[in-house]
Motif scaffolding. Structure first.
Motif, PDB file in Angstrom:
ATOM      1  N   MET A 102       0.910  -1.305  -0.125  1.00 20.21           N
ATOM      2  CA  MET A 102      -0.116   0.349   0.150  1.00 20.21           C
ATOM      3  C   MET A 102       1.431   1.574  -0.236  1.00 20.21           C
ATOM      4  N   ARG A 103       0.717   1.869  -0.961  1.00 17.36           N
ATOM      5  CA  ARG A 103       1.480   3.465  -0.968  1.00 17.36           C
ATOM      6  C   ARG A 103       1.108   4.385   0.214  1.00 17.36           C
ATOM      7  N   PRO A 104       2.067   5.390   0.556  1.00 14.50           N
ATOM      8  CA  PRO A 104       2.003   5.532   1.496  1.00 14.50           C
ATOM      9  C   PRO A 104       0.934   7.367   1.402  1.00 14.50           C
ATOM     10  N   ALA A 105       0.273   7.761   2.648  1.00  8.99           N
ATOM     11  CA  ALA A 105       0.156   8.846   1.999  1.00  8.99           C
ATOM     12  C   ALA A 105       0.768  10.275   1.765  1.00  8.99           C
ATOM     13  N   PRO A 106      -0.340  10.784   1.140  1.00  9.23           N
ATOM     14  CA  PRO A 106       1.008  12.353   0.750  1.00  9.23           C
ATOM     15  C   PRO A 106       1.244  12.818   2.125  1.00  9.23           C
ATOM     16  N   ASP A 107       2.162  13.307   1.605  1.00  8.42           N
ATOM     17  CA  ASP A 107       2.242  14.285   2.924  1.00  8.42           C
ATOM     18  C   ASP A 107       1.996  16.114   2.690  1.00  8.42           C
ATOM     19  N   HIS A 108       2.364  16.680   3.429  1.00 11.54           N
ATOM     20  CA  HIS A 108       0.853  17.627   4.101  1.00 11.54           C
ATOM     21  C   HIS A 108       1.144  18.946   2.928  1.00 11.54           C
ATOM     22  N   ARG A 109       2.530  18.897   2.584  1.00 11.80           N
ATOM     23  CA  ARG A 109       2.938  19.943   1.625  1.00 11.80           C
ATOM     24  C   ARG A 109       2.570  19.555  -0.114  1.00 11.80           C
ATOM     25  N   ARG A 110       2.434  18.205  -0.550  1.00  9.91           N
ATOM     26  CA  ARG A 110       1.902  17.757  -1.287  1.00  9.91           C
ATOM     27  C   ARG A 110      -0.194  17.457  -1.433  1.00  9.91           C
ATOM     28  N   VAL A 111      -0.344  17.796  -0.269  1.00  3.16           N
ATOM     29  CA  VAL A 111      -1.141  17.937   0.228  1.00  3.16           C
ATOM     30  C   VAL A 111      -2.184  19.367   0.172  1.00  3.16           C
ATOM     31  N   ALA A 112      -1.758  20.290  -0.245  1.00  2.72           N
ATOM     32  CA  ALA A 112      -2.320  21.709   0.634  1.00  2.72           C
ATOM     33  C   ALA A 112      -1.722  21.998  -1.435  1.00  2.72           C
ATOM     34  N   LEU A 113      -1.194  21.573  -1.848  1.00  2.73           N
ATOM     35  CA  LEU A 113      -0.491  21.937  -3.861  1.00  2.73           C
ATOM     36  C   LEU A 113      -1.956  21.307  -4.149  1.00  2.73           C
ATOM     37  N   VAL A 114      -2.167  19.990  -3.660  1.00  2.29           N
ATOM     38  CA  VAL A 114      -3.634  19.498  -5.444  1.00  2.29           C
ATOM     39  C   VAL A 114      -4.555  19.905  -4.105  1.00  2.29           C
ATOM     40  N   ALA A 115      -4.793  20.383  -3.019  1.00  8.81           N
ATOM     41  CA  ALA A 115      -5.845  21.469  -3.041  1.00  8.81           C
ATOM     42  C   ALA A 115      -6.102  22.316  -3.423  1.00  8.81           C
ATOM     43  N   VAL A 116      -5.175  22.955  -3.803  1.00  8.46           N
ATOM     44  CA  VAL A 116      -5.232  24.058  -4.606  1.00  8.46           C
ATOM     45  C   VAL A 116      -5.055  24.106  -5.510  1.00  8.46           C
ATOM     46  N   LEU A 117      -4.383  23.489  -6.575  1.00  7.41           N
ATOM     47  CA  LEU A 117      -4.342  23.691  -7.363  1.00  7.41           C
ATOM     48  C   LEU A 117      -5.245  22.777  -7.397  1.00  7.41           C
ATOM     49  N   GLY A 118      -6.007  21.678  -7.048  1.00  4.18           N
ATOM     50  CA  GLY A 118      -7.371  20.634  -8.089  1.00  4.18           C
ATOM     51  C   GLY A 118      -8.625  21.932  -8.304  1.00  4.18           C
ATOM     52  N   GLY A 119      -8.417  22.465  -7.204  1.00  6.65           N
ATOM     53  CA  GLY A 119     -10.055  23.398  -6.731  1.00  6.65           C
ATOM     54  C   GLY A 119      -9.928  24.397  -8.087  1.00  6.65           C
ATOM     55  N   PHE A 120      -8.360  24.996  -8.163  1.00  9.34           N
ATOM     56  CA  PHE A 120      -8.537  25.968  -9.702  1.00  9.34           C
ATOM     57  C   PHE A 120      -9.350  25.569 -10.477  1.00  9.34           C
ATOM     58  N   LEU A 121      -9.127  23.851 -10.671  1.00 15.19           N
ATOM     59  CA  LEU A 121      -9.239  23.164 -12.256  1.00 15.19           C
ATOM     60  C   LEU A 121     -10.648  22.783 -11.938  1.00 15.19           C
ATOM     61  N   LEU A 122     -10.715  22.530 -10.352  1.00 11.33           N
ATOM     62  CA  LEU A 122     -12.388  22.301 -10.556  1.00 11.33           C
ATOM     63  C   LEU A 122     -13.238  23.003 -10.715  1.00 11.33           C
ATOM     64  N   GLY A 123     -12.880  24.537 -10.149  1.00 13.80           N
ATOM     65  CA  GLY A 123     -13.800  25.954 -10.728  1.00 13.80           C
ATOM     66  C   GLY A 123     -13.735  25.797 -12.704  1.00 13.80           C
ATOM     67  N   PHE A 124     -12.643  26.061 -12.807  1.00 21.38           N
ATOM     68  CA  PHE A 124     -12.680  26.482 -14.199  1.00 21.38           C
ATOM     69  C   PHE A 124     -12.800  25.701 -14.733  1.00 21.38           C
ATOM     70  N   LEU A 125     -12.391  24.443 -15.063  1.00 17.04           N
ATOM     71  CA  LEU A 125     -12.447  23.464 -16.166  1.00 17.04           C
ATOM     72  C   LEU A 125     -14.453  23.434 -16.152  1.00 17.04           C
TER      73      LEU A 125
END
Length: 207
Positions: free
Chosen positions: A1-24
């Motif tokens: 089982m892969r390890p859970a992503p670290d805090h920095r990756r979680v923060a990056l995906v949250a912000v970038l993913g949110g931007f892409l979700l709204g725009f797309l």
């Protein structure tokens, strides 16, 4: 089982993913043909996006809740940025009261469904409830849409939206559930949860 992503990756995906979700999301509404274009107007789809974030985080319900909430909050102004850039909408909508209200709903949905995504990787009834949540919100929105069938303002069109949401709800459970029994139990659990969600949609004036 892969390890859970670290805090920095979680923060990056949250912000970038949110931007892409709204725009797309706006791009989807504008360019995808009916009836699938209406998925861009779906609150349930955004809730499922928050669930997917929590499912990806895998562990740490607080991280999942905060990250998913941040993602949905960022998605709101991103949506209006897309509207301003693509079709010349007023930039002032970004800080209008309606935008703030949508952000508040984003925080609530992010917490509930972000945690649900983590639960779906757990065990016992937590897994069942977590797996059922995305189906429940899709089913609840399908009920809202079904109420509009043959209304003078909608005609028969909501039927297709309701069917698409219902099918997506089943597909999500099929993808997330690990065994046939888990999927069946999660679908059965999603039904009463959908009724709760339907009432919540009505109280929030979504239907």
């Amino acid at each position: 089982m892969r390890p859970a992503p670290d805090h920095r990756r979680v923060a990056l995906v949250a912000v970038l993913g949110g931007f892409l979700l709204g725009f797309l999301d706006f791009v989807w509404i504008k360019y995808v043909p009916y009836p699938f274009a209406n998925l861009g107007n779906s609150s349930a789809v955004w809730a499922v996006a928050a669930f997917a974030f929590g499912f990806w985080v895998r562990s740490g319900p607080v991280r999942a809740a905060v990250g998913a909430a941040v993602g949905l909050v960022v998605a709101v102004p991103s949506y209006y940025v897309a509207a301003a850039l693509i079709q010349g909408d007023d930039w002032a909508v970004l800080w209008a009261t309606t935008s703030l209200i949508w952000m508040a709903f984003g925080v609530l949905a992010g917490v509930i469904f972000g945690v649900g995504g983590v639960w779906a990787r757990g065990s016992g009834w937590w897994r069942v409830i977590g797996t059922a949540l995305p189906a429940a919100v899709l089913f609840a929105e399908a009920l809202v849409q079904a109420r509009r069938i043959n209304h003078p303002s909608y005609g028969i069109e909501p039927l297709w939206n309701a069917l698409i949401n219902a099918v997506l709800g089943v597909l999500v459970v099929a993808l997330v559930g690990r065994t046939a029994r888990q999927r069946l139990v999660a679908l059965a659990t999603a039904v009463p949860l959908a009724l709760v969600g339907f009432v919540a949609f009505r109280l929030a004036s979504f239907g």
